[in-house]
Write a protein that holds these residues in place. Structure first.
Motif, short mmCIF file in Angstrom:
data_model
loop_
_atom_site.label_atom_id
_atom_site.label_comp_id
_atom_site.label_asym_id
_atom_site.label_seq_id
_atom_site.Cartn_x
_atom_site.Cartn_y
_atom_site.Cartn_z
N LEU A 96 0.57 -0.95 -0.15
CA LEU A 96 0.23 0.01 -0.09
C LEU A 96 0.72 1.19 -0.14
O LEU A 96 1.80 1.29 0.86
N ASN A 97 0.56 2.16 -1.00
CA ASN A 97 1.56 3.41 -1.09
C ASN A 97 0.57 4.74 -0.69
O ASN A 97 -0.35 4.83 -1.21
N CYS A 98 1.49 5.54 -0.13
CA CYS A 98 0.88 6.75 0.36
C CYS A 98 2.12 7.79 -0.05
O CYS A 98 3.22 7.62 0.35
N CYS A 99 1.76 8.73 -1.11
CA CYS A 99 2.63 9.92 -1.30
C CYS A 99 2.23 11.36 -1.15
O CYS A 99 0.65 11.59 -1.27
N SER A 100 2.79 12.26 -0.66
CA SER A 100 2.36 13.62 -0.62
C SER A 100 2.62 14.41 -1.81
O SER A 100 3.64 14.17 -2.53
N GLU A 101 1.53 15.21 -2.20
CA GLU A 101 1.72 16.06 -3.55
C GLU A 101 3.11 17.01 -3.32
O GLU A 101 3.65 17.33 -4.27
N VAL A 102 3.10 17.48 -1.91
CA VAL A 102 4.27 18.48 -1.94
C VAL A 102 5.17 17.91 -0.91
O VAL A 102 5.14 17.13 -0.06
N ASN A 103 6.55 17.48 -1.97
CA ASN A 103 7.53 16.61 -1.10
C ASN A 103 8.50 17.56 -0.04
O ASN A 103 9.23 18.57 -0.64
N VAL A 104 8.20 17.64 1.24
CA VAL A 104 8.78 18.23 2.36
C VAL A 104 9.47 17.09 3.24
O VAL A 104 9.13 16.02 3.19
N ASN A 105 9.84 17.55 4.09
CA ASN A 105 10.68 16.48 5.15
C ASN A 105 9.79 16.16 6.16
O ASN A 105 9.72 16.83 7.03
#
Length: 1343
Positions: A390-399
């Motif tokens: 299962l994958n989750c990613c944020s549209e804005v890549n921050v730390n």
């Protein structure tokens, strides 16, 4: 520094040069050799470029280079500075680099040792960057600090060479108020007043502000009201102290003309570039804690914050905190902290520091974005121990600070979490096994949530639905399946999972089994599918797979089926079917089949059995036996069977052969093929056993019926079927038993179309071939779930041939034989059209046309189709409004098929006189209809001068399911000379009927009946109202005994019920309009009340009749008044209420309470009308019987009367009694029986309408005004004084005589009516006996 004994001096020079080539700087020409020596000691690169700035000229670029130089002897600094100041610029490049020019060289930063520290200061015209001032310690005691600046000297060497920078211009925006009136010319910069003000003020400003350090210029920028507010800008290279600024303001006031009236306290100033405004974090998410920070090199904590969009000053609250402090006692730092920020806080913020007259302001815009998480779509995880991520990613890549995973569901299956910091994604890997998701939990959905947490507290989450699918386990029973043809078998497939998307059966070749052969059920803990074959054939021999599919997971179990050959009973042909055999003679009998298999065949005659002899004739195999009549008694009827037994020891019995053993002397007909027969006897012979030419491929089918006439067998009925058609009939019978019906059907339909064309002559001549084709179509129509345009073309091509005009004689023969071919054909075509899946297709044949339309999603257009048959001179239209089609499911198909010749083929109705007189149009919809549906049709009016048209449909359930015309749900909308328009509330096959006996709507009889009805109703309502008024006026005078009271109670209730019923009748007529749909709720109410009150009229008439009968028969019996009233009201209103409520309760829930085209009880669907007709007719019959009893009593001779006188008076009395009783007892409704029969004379219609329409008038006249007591009461109530004396006299007479002992002849006759002879002379009323009262009471019921 290499040695503590040495003191190192650092300074930085800035070299600006112009170059078209690479930089190669040689300092030897401009600095002493010892400088380079000091660099060597420091082991540092003497030249370190810091930044390059490109200019607009592409041919030449300017560069600024920071050069850091360090040496130990501080005395070297001044000579170097003096040397640099004496240089002339530009300095041309050397011989090796002619393209480089040095434009300027200046010293910017000097770092000197001070004790154990190094202090670095900026030269004139340079300053430290603001970030250095905020975060480095200052050397406060340095005497070289510029006035007004606390950040001139810093302790320690700046890391990475961030040295002093060239000072930029500082712009101070000022304003001052002049206490003079504002003039509009001051808004116009070109006006003389504006220029005068500007010149005077700028002159004073120059003189006053020139004392500021680094002053460059001052400019007036404008004027605004408020007295006069002058706005101006001061440009300097550094900021000024408040004290110096006050001094400059005083000089301005001194140098300005007193006429301007300067307000000394109104000077205000704002620095535009002295505040550092920062926002943390740079990317702000909803939920973050955000810090807005303002930093100023001003010793003040008077800082305010404002939100520009709302215009409000920001104060401390639960969501917002403000902290202001001083850093290094020289820098003001103010922080605005917003906790758990939302998008409400978006917008521009202003940070403003106020010191004396100065304002240091800065503004920044704050953007807040939601955390957008891109997650995997809903996934399915097989419980087979294979990993699924299962994958989750944020549209804005921050730390991101953390990514957490949570789960919620009825089962718990954990996984492994991973974080990819580079991409800002989180991964959660699941590995489910069978123990974690048992079969009972298959299909369970668990929600996994990934939550992203930022470093500043924001949280964003996204859900992923995971459906866990267990691996199903299948079991098939029974273990062994071995059957013979014709026998049944079943296979049960059971899954331990109850959740599935599909469960079906396949053959070993992968073909799906037709759905009619299996059923699938779902239980709480399992699912099962049962394949059931009621009649197995050899096609079922093989392997079958039970396929269980859930999502994309398939499970398959196989089962072998062995089918042993055995002929079906219907495929065994016997010869003879029936035959006569002379006593003591013999005959060959045989059973034949179409295949040669190893069967054991015996013939059974009674309890005896005989072996058969096998004989093969091409493809036909016959088993024969020589039957001898000596073995049985004669005469006798013998049934003979042949039994086929196969290798599995299963047997089948053939149809019986009926052998009639007869004496030889009675036989007249003899034939070697047909046998012998007695006169008038009938025998049947299969056509294939006759001397008829047959195909070598297949035999002909059917049967011929013969009758013995004289000495010859004559054909009575020929039902032979041509060989090609018979072969197709056998294939059709096998097809419906085949496991793969859909695959074979298209080719079979094509063969049927071709064979029908080739057999057209047989169709036109023999009803057997016609019937076989219809049977084939009927069998084929039960097979498909979907038909394409090509298949439908084959069907209609076949129908076109059998409906041709040349075949009408064959149809006539079939009708005479009482076959049901026409209805069967229509039903088959309807089934085909319901499964048609062809978009907007049209098929046109001379004897049949078809048009279709597919319903698109959205708002479908209306369905309109027209059909024209030039050869038959017939046409018709079909219309379904778009609003009706909106209720259909998308991708539904509407299909209409029109037949021009079917009108002469379909059977006439039950009465035999109504007939279809137009096109027959069949309209079907591919999906079921759940809402009321209305279809409009227009037919050509072929008989404009004929009778009343009737819109009908073909009801397949009528006439014991053989079909017939039915008018329910349809009505005539409009009739013109050319057309008849119909409206129906359902779909099927429609046409119109012409009834010769029904009056035309515009005929004279119909108009006359309408006029009589409406005039009669008006008179009746007025009369009934008048009757109630009269009864109210005379009530006390006419109700002085129980009998009279009950009579008038009955009359009043009959009158009231009939009045209300007539009013509701008019309401129903107003509600109903033949041209528009009924208002259903109002119509149901009108129907109920009309039914109830008309029944009340009849039951009160029955009550009146029974009361009369009671007084005539039970003379000596007496009943109390309360009991009589209770019985009367229970009978008069209780019974009608029960009947009405039961009727509406039983029929209205199914919406069959009332008629489709009238507000009255339904007849076609439920026969609800009988709930009115039966009670009414029974009451009419009972009251007629009571009337006969009354007449009989009247005609009984009275003692003392002469015969002639008695005859005359009796005749008069009978006439009067009939006149009184007929309207009161409802006898006029008896004329309605004559109008029920078709063909009845118009006189009966007119008489029935007259008598019942004017029933209210008759009740007023005969039941009310003709009553002598009513007349007397009215005369006594409204008479003058002379009538009062007569009334007293009459009363005196009444007191000395019986109630009905009056001197008039009529009175005596009515006394005689009840069996009295002569008159009674009673002295006082108190001596009247009860028997006399009962006897005379009967008169009150009539008079």
């Amino acid at each position: 520094m290499k040695s503590p004994r040495r003191t190192t001096l650092y300074f930085v020079i800035i070299v600006i040069y112009s170059s078209q080539a690479t930089l190669s700087l040689n300092l030897e020409s401009i600095v002493y050799h010892s400088l380079l020596h000091e660099h060597e000691l420091m082991e540092e690169d003497p030249v370190r470029p810091k930044r390059a700035v490109a200019v607009s000229n592409p041919a030449a670029q300017e560069f600024t280079v920071d050069v850091e130089i360090s040496f130990e002897n501080a005395s070297f600094l001044e000579p170097v500075k003096a040397y640099l100041n004496n240089l002339s610029f530009p300095i041309q490049g050397n011989d090796t680099d002619l393209a480089t020019d040095i434009l300027s060289i200046e010293v910017s930063t000097v770092c000197r040792p001070n004790g154990n520290e190094i202090w670095c200061s900026c030269e004139t015209g340079y300053e430290w960057p603001q970030e250095r001032c905020l975060h480095n310690l200052t050397c406060q005691g340095h005497n070289g600090s510029s006035a007004g600046r606390h950040c001139h000297c810093l302790k320690g060497l700046p890391p990475k060479g961030h040295f002093c920078q060239l000072q930029g211009d500082v712009i101070l925006r000022m304003s001052v108020r002049l206490n003079v009136g504002f003039q509009e010319d001051l808004r116009n910069s070109s006006s003389a007043l504006y220029k005068s003000y500007k010149t005077d003020l700028e002159t004073a400003f120059w003189k006053g502000y020139s004392i500021l350090p680094g002053f460059k210029l001052v400019t007036v920028t404008g004027f605004r009201p408020g007295s006069v507010v002058v706005t101006y800008e001061i440009t300097t290279t550094t900021t000024a102290s408040p004290a110096l600024m006050h001094k400059a303001n005083e000089k301005v006031t001194q140098n300005l003309n007193q006429t301007y009236k300067v307000d000394n306290n109104s000077f205000q100033g704002t620095y535009s570039n002295e505040t550092k405004f920062s926002i943390t974090p740079e990317i702000i998410f909803e939920g973050d804690t955000v810090t807005l920070m303002c930093e100023n090199e001003v010793f003040s904590t008077n800082v305010s914050w404002m939100h520009v969009e709302t215009g409000l000053d920001i104060q401390n609250s639960t969501e917002v905190s403000i902290y202001t402090s001083m850093l290094n006692n020289m820098t003001s730092v103010s922080r605005l902290i917003i906790h758990n920020i939302t998008r409400v806080y978006m917008g521009e913020y202003i940070c403003k520091l106020t010191l004396d007259i100065f304002e240091y302001a800065s503004r920044r815009k704050l953007e807040v974005i939601p955390i957008q998480i891109l997650a995997s779509e809903a996934v399915e995880v097989m419980c087979d121990n294979n990993p699924v991520s299962l994958n989750c990613c944020s549209e804005v890549n921050v730390n991101w600070s953390q990514i957490e995973w949570k789960q919620e569901g009825s089962i718990s299956i954990p996984g492994n979490a991973e974080i990819d910091t580079d991409s800002g994604c989180g991964r959660y890997t699941l590995m489910a096994n069978g123990t974690q998701c048992p079969s009972g939990s298959s299909g369970t959905t668990v929600v996994y949530t990934c939550e992203f947490i930022s470093a500043h507290g924001a949280r964003g989450r996204e859900d992923i639905e995971v459906t866990f699918i267990s691996v199903a386990k299948l079991n098939i029973t029974p273990d062994l399946i071995s059957v013979s043809e014709g026998q049944s078998f079943f296979i049960k497939c059971v899954s331990d999972m109850s959740n599935y998307d599909e469960m079906y059966w396949n053959t070993s070749a992968g073909a799906k089994i037709y759905k009619r052969f299996y059923t699938t059920r779902r239980y709480s803990d399992r699912a099962e599918s049962v394949l059931t074959v009621k009649t197995s054939t050899r096609e079922w021999n093989g392997t079958y797979h039970c396929v269980f599919r859930y999502k994309n997971l398939y499970r398959v179990m196989a089962k072998d089926v062995i089918v042993y050959p055995l002929p079906l009973e219907s495929n065994i042909m016997v010869d003879p079917v029936e035959a006569a055999i002379p006593c003591r003679s013999s005959r060959h009998i045989r059973c034949c089949i179409e295949e040669d298999s190893d069967y054991k065949v015996i013939f059974q005659v009674g309890s005896s059995s005989f072996p058969a002899v096998k004989e093969v004739d091409e493809k036909q195999v016959c088993y024969k036996h020589h039957f001898t009549a000596d073995s049985v008694s004669c005469p006798e009827n013998v049934d003979v069977f042949c039994h086929f037994t196969n290798a599995a020891n299963n047997s089948v019995q053939s149809p019986s052969m009926k052998l009639n053993l007869v004496p030889g002397e009675s036989i007249t007909c003899q034939d070697p093929i047909l046998g012998v027969g007695e006169p008038g006897k009938v025998t049947q012979k299969l056509c294939q056993f006759l001397n008829i030419t047959r195909s070598r491929e297949s035999p002909i089918g059917g049967m011929i019926t013969y009758r013995c006439v004289g000495s010859q067998w004559q054909i009575e009925r020929n039902d032979c079927i041509s060989a090609p058609i018979n072969a197709l009939l056998q294939l059709a019978k096998a097809l419906v038993k085949s496991p793969i019906q859909d695959e074979k059907l298209p080719s079979y339909l094509g063969n049927l179309s071709i064979s029908t064309k080739q057999a057209k002559l047989e169709v036109d001549l023999f009803s057997g071939t016609l019937g076989a084709i219809i049977n084939i179509l009927d069998l084929f129509s039960t097979v498909p779930t979907q038909v394409n345009s090509e298949m439908m073309t084959h069907v209609l091509s076949t129908v076109n041939i059998i409906l041709g005009k040349s075949a009408l004689n064959t149809w006539k023969m079939s009708q005479q034989q009482k076959t049901n071919y026409s209805s069967q054909l229509l039903d088959s075509v309807e089934r085909f059209s319901r499964v048609l899946r062809a978009e907007d297709s049209t098929i046109s044949q001379p004897n049949v046309q078809m048009k279709s339309m597919v319903i698109k999603p959205g708002h479908p257009q209306s369905y309109r189709q027209s059909f024209v048959f030039l050869d038959s001179d017939l046409w018709g239209n079909v219309t379904i409004n778009g609003c009706q089609l909106e209720h259909l499911q998308p991708d539904s198909f509407v299909v209409t098929v029109a037949f021009p010749t079917l009108k002469t083929i379909l059977d006439r109705d039950v009465l035999g006189e109504n007939f279809a007189n137009s096109l027959v149009m069949t309209t079907t919809v591919s999906r079921s209809i759940t809402t009321p549906f209305r279809i409009l049709m227009t037919f050509k009016n072929s008989h404009p001068l004929g009778g009343m048209p009737q819109c009908v449909f073909w009801n397949f359930n009528l006439a014991n399911h053989t079909g017939g015309w039915d008018g329910s749900g349809c009505y005539v909308k409009e009739v013109t000379e050319d057309s008849v328009s119909c409206s129906c509330e359902h779909l099927t096959s429609f046409s119109i009927l012409m009834s010769p006996d029904s009056p035309d709507p515009d005929s004279l009889l119909k108009i006359l009946l309408d006029i009589i009805s409406y005039i009669g109703l008006c008179f009746s309502i007025l009369s009934l109202a008048a009757c109630l008024v009269v009864e109210a006026v005379v009530w006390k005078a006419v109700t002085k005994n129980r009998t009279s009271t009950m009579r008038h109670i009955c009359i009043v209730n009959i009158t009231a019920s009939l009045l209300v019923a007539d009013v509701w009748f008019i309401v129903a007529a107003a509600i109903h309009d033949h041209r528009f749909p009924l208002n259903e709720t109002a119509c149901v109410a009108a129907t109920f009340f009309i039914h109830f009150f008309y029944l009340s009229v009849f039951f009160w008439m029955l009550t009146l009749g029974l009361m009369l009968f009671y007084r005539l028969v039970f003379i000596l019996h007496d009943t109390s008044k309360s009991i009589q009233r209770t019985i009367a009201f229970s009978l008069g209103y209780g019974c009608p209420l029960v009947i009405s409520v039961i009727t509406v309760g039983a029929t209205q829930p199914r919406e069959v309470y009332m008629r489709k085209n009238a507000c009255w009880l339904n007849w076609e669907d439920t026969k609800a009308l009988l709930a009115f007709v039966i009670p009414a007719l029974i009451i009419v019959v009972v009251n007629m019987t009571i009337t006969v009893v009354v007449i009989t009593k009247i005609l009984r001779p009275s003692i003392g009367d002469k015969p002639s006188k008695q005859e005359k008076s009796s005749l008069f009395q009978v006439t009067k009694s009939i006149g009184v009783l007929t309207p009161l007892l409802g006898l006029t409704w008896g004329f309605g029986l004559a109008t029920v029969f078709q063909g009845s004379n118009a006189v009966f219609h007119i008489v029935f309408t007259l008598l019942n329409a004017f029933q209210g008038l008759f009740i007023l006249l005969f039941g009310c005004l003709w009553d002598q007591k009513v007349q007397e009461a009215l005369l006594n109530k409204y008479s003058r004084s002379k009538w009062s004396s007569q009334h007293s006299k009459s009363t005196s007479i009444g007191s000395s005589t019986p109630v009905f002992s009056m001197s008039s002849p009529i009175s005596r006759r009515f006394n005689n009516l009840f069996g009295k002879t002569g008159t009674y002379n009673v002295s006082t009323p108190e001596t009247t006996s009860s028997s006399l009262e009962n006897t005379s009471s009967a008169y009150s019921l009539l008079n």
